[in-house]
Design a protein around this motif. Structure first.
Motif, PDB file in Angstrom:
ATOM      1  N   VAL A  24     -42.118  50.197  37.519  1.00  0.00           N
ATOM      2  CA  VAL A  24     -40.765  49.963  38.011  1.00  0.00           C
ATOM      3  C   VAL A  24     -40.332  51.261  38.675  1.00  0.00           C
ATOM      4  O   VAL A  24     -40.366  52.330  38.062  1.00  0.00           O
ATOM      5  N   VAL A  25     -39.976  51.166  39.954  1.00  0.00           N
ATOM      6  CA  VAL A  25     -39.493  52.324  40.688  1.00  0.00           C
ATOM      7  C   VAL A  25     -37.970  52.242  40.657  1.00  0.00           C
ATOM      8  O   VAL A  25     -37.378  51.366  41.285  1.00  0.00           O
ATOM      9  N   GLY A  26     -37.359  53.119  39.876  1.00  0.00           N
ATOM     10  CA  GLY A  26     -35.907  53.127  39.743  1.00  0.00           C
ATOM     11  C   GLY A  26     -35.311  54.153  40.684  1.00  0.00           C
ATOM     12  O   GLY A  26     -35.773  55.293  40.742  1.00  0.00           O
ATOM     13  N   LEU A  27     -34.290  53.746  41.441  1.00  0.00           N
ATOM     14  CA  LEU A  27     -33.615  54.640  42.376  1.00  0.00           C
ATOM     15  C   LEU A  27     -32.153  54.722  41.979  1.00  0.00           C
ATOM     16  O   LEU A  27     -31.530  53.700  41.669  1.00  0.00           O
ATOM     17  N   GLY A  28     -31.623  55.920  41.990  1.00  0.00           N
ATOM     18  CA  GLY A  28     -30.225  56.079  41.603  1.00  0.00           C
ATOM     19  C   GLY A  28     -29.532  57.160  42.400  1.00  0.00           C
ATOM     20  O   GLY A  28     -30.173  58.000  43.033  1.00  0.00           O
ATOM     21  N   TRP A  29     -28.205  57.124  42.357  1.00  0.00           N
ATOM     22  CA  TRP A  29     -27.393  58.065  43.124  1.00  0.00           C
ATOM     23  C   TRP A  29     -25.956  57.985  42.655  1.00  0.00           C
ATOM     24  O   TRP A  29     -25.534  57.045  41.988  1.00  0.00           O
ATOM     25  N   ALA A 128     -29.136  62.058  43.665  1.00  0.00           N
ATOM     26  CA  ALA A 128     -30.080  61.009  44.056  1.00  0.00           C
ATOM     27  C   ALA A 128     -31.444  61.287  43.419  1.00  0.00           C
ATOM     28  O   ALA A 128     -31.901  62.426  43.383  1.00  0.00           O
ATOM     29  N   PHE A 129     -32.063  60.224  42.905  1.00  0.00           N
ATOM     30  CA  PHE A 129     -33.363  60.379  42.258  1.00  0.00           C
ATOM     31  C   PHE A 129     -34.202  59.127  42.441  1.00  0.00           C
ATOM     32  O   PHE A 129     -33.692  58.048  42.747  1.00  0.00           O
ATOM     33  N   VAL A 130     -35.500  59.310  42.238  1.00  0.00           N
ATOM     34  CA  VAL A 130     -36.430  58.201  42.093  1.00  0.00           C
ATOM     35  C   VAL A 130     -37.226  58.491  40.827  1.00  0.00           C
ATOM     36  O   VAL A 130     -37.570  59.640  40.548  1.00  0.00           O
ATOM     37  N   PHE A 144     -38.373  62.357  40.532  1.00  0.00           N
ATOM     38  CA  PHE A 144     -38.150  63.251  41.665  1.00  0.00           C
ATOM     39  C   PHE A 144     -36.662  63.221  41.980  1.00  0.00           C
ATOM     40  O   PHE A 144     -36.128  62.194  42.360  1.00  0.00           O
ATOM     41  N   ASP A 145     -35.993  64.358  41.761  1.00  0.00           N
ATOM     42  CA  ASP A 145     -34.574  64.493  42.100  1.00  0.00           C
ATOM     43  C   ASP A 145     -34.487  65.049  43.508  1.00  0.00           C
ATOM     44  O   ASP A 145     -35.035  66.120  43.788  1.00  0.00           O
ATOM     45  N   LEU A 146     -33.789  64.341  44.397  1.00  0.00           N
ATOM     46  CA  LEU A 146     -33.750  64.757  45.795  1.00  0.00           C
ATOM     47  C   LEU A 146     -33.124  66.134  45.978  1.00  0.00           C
ATOM     48  O   LEU A 146     -33.620  66.934  46.726  1.00  0.00           O
ATOM     49  N   GLY A 147     -32.020  66.394  45.346  1.00  0.00           N
ATOM     50  CA  GLY A 147     -31.436  67.720  45.329  1.00  0.00           C
ATOM     51  C   GLY A 147     -31.084  68.357  46.656  1.00  0.00           C
ATOM     52  O   GLY A 147     -30.378  69.346  46.682  1.00  0.00           O
TER      53      GLY A 147
END
Length: 193
Positions: A24-29, A128-130, A144-147
C-alpha cells in the motif's frame, strides 16, 4: 523498522523484504494556513511505464476516475478531496506479482486539482510524504518525506518503483512540475485532453 529515504535515494524493495508482493503506497500532506476560500484537492496517480519510460494508454494511468490498471496490478483506493485528518490522504495498492511483464516502472505522483485556476501550488503544502506498507503485515517498510519547498509547482513525482531483474526497487524522486496533471501526462507520454 521503517527506512527513511532522502530525495534521489534508491532501495532494493523486494530483495530486502523477502515475500513482499503487495504494498500500500500511502500519500499524505497538510496545507499551510491559506485563506483562498477553496479547499486544496490533491490527487494521487500512478503511471505504469514501458521500457522506454512512457505510458501507452488509459490502462497505464491509474487515478480516482480510472481506479485500476496494469491488469489489476495497481489500484487507487479513492479520492480524498480535502486532505483533512491524520495519516494517509490517498492510497495506491501495488501487487508486484500481477504487474504485466511489459511494465518496467511505476511513477507515483500527486497533483493539485485546478491548482493554476485556484492559485494553489505545492509551496502552500507542507508535511508531504509517501510511505510504503506491506499489505500482508501492515508494517511500514519505508518512508520519504518531501521536505522541499516547491514554490510554483502544481504536480510532483513522489517516487518510482522499477524492475531490476526479478526484483522491484524504490526511488525517492521528489521532482516538481508546473502545469499540473497535463504536464505530468506529457512527461510520461500521454495526451491529457
Amino acid at each position: 523498522m521503517t527506512i527513511s529515504l532522502a530525495k534521489g535515494q534508491r532501495i532494493d524493495l523486494t530483495k530486502t523484504n523477502p515475500g513482499l508482493t503487495r504494498v500500500v503506497v500511502g500519500l499524505g500532506w497538510d496545507t499551510n494556513k491559506y485563506s483562498g476560500g477553496v479547499d486544496f484537492d490533491l490527487d494521487a496517480s500512478a503511471f505504469l511505464l514501458y521500457e522506454d519510460g512512457k505510458a501507452k494508454g488509459t490502462d497505464d494511468f491509474v487515478f480516482y476516475n480510472n481506479p485500476s490498471g496494469g491488469a489489476g496490478s495497481v489500484t487507487h483506493t479513492g479520492d480524498n478531496r480535502t486532505g483533512e485528518g491524520d495519516g494517509d490522504d490517498e492510497q495506491v495498492v501495488v501487487d508486484f506479482s500481477k504487474i504485466p511483464a511489459h511494465i518496467h516502472r511505476i511513477g507515483i505522483t500527486v497533483t493539485i486539482y485546478d491548482g493554476d485556476g485556484r492559485g494553489q501550488n505545492f509551496g502552500q503544502v507542507s508535511n508531504a510524504f509517501v510511505r510504503v506498507v506491506d499489505a500482508a503485515s501492515d508494517r511500514e517498510v519505508l518512508r520519504f518525506d518531501l521536505g522541499e519547498d516547491y514554490s510554483t509547482e502544481t504536480a510532483v513525482v513522489f517516487c518510482e518503483f522499477y524492475r531490476a531483474g526479478a526484483d522491484w526497487k524504490f526511488q525517492a524522486v521528489g521532482s516538481g512540475f508546473t502545469g499540473g496533471l497535463s504536464a505530468l501526462c506529457k512527461n510520461y507520454g500521454l495526451d491529457a485532453q
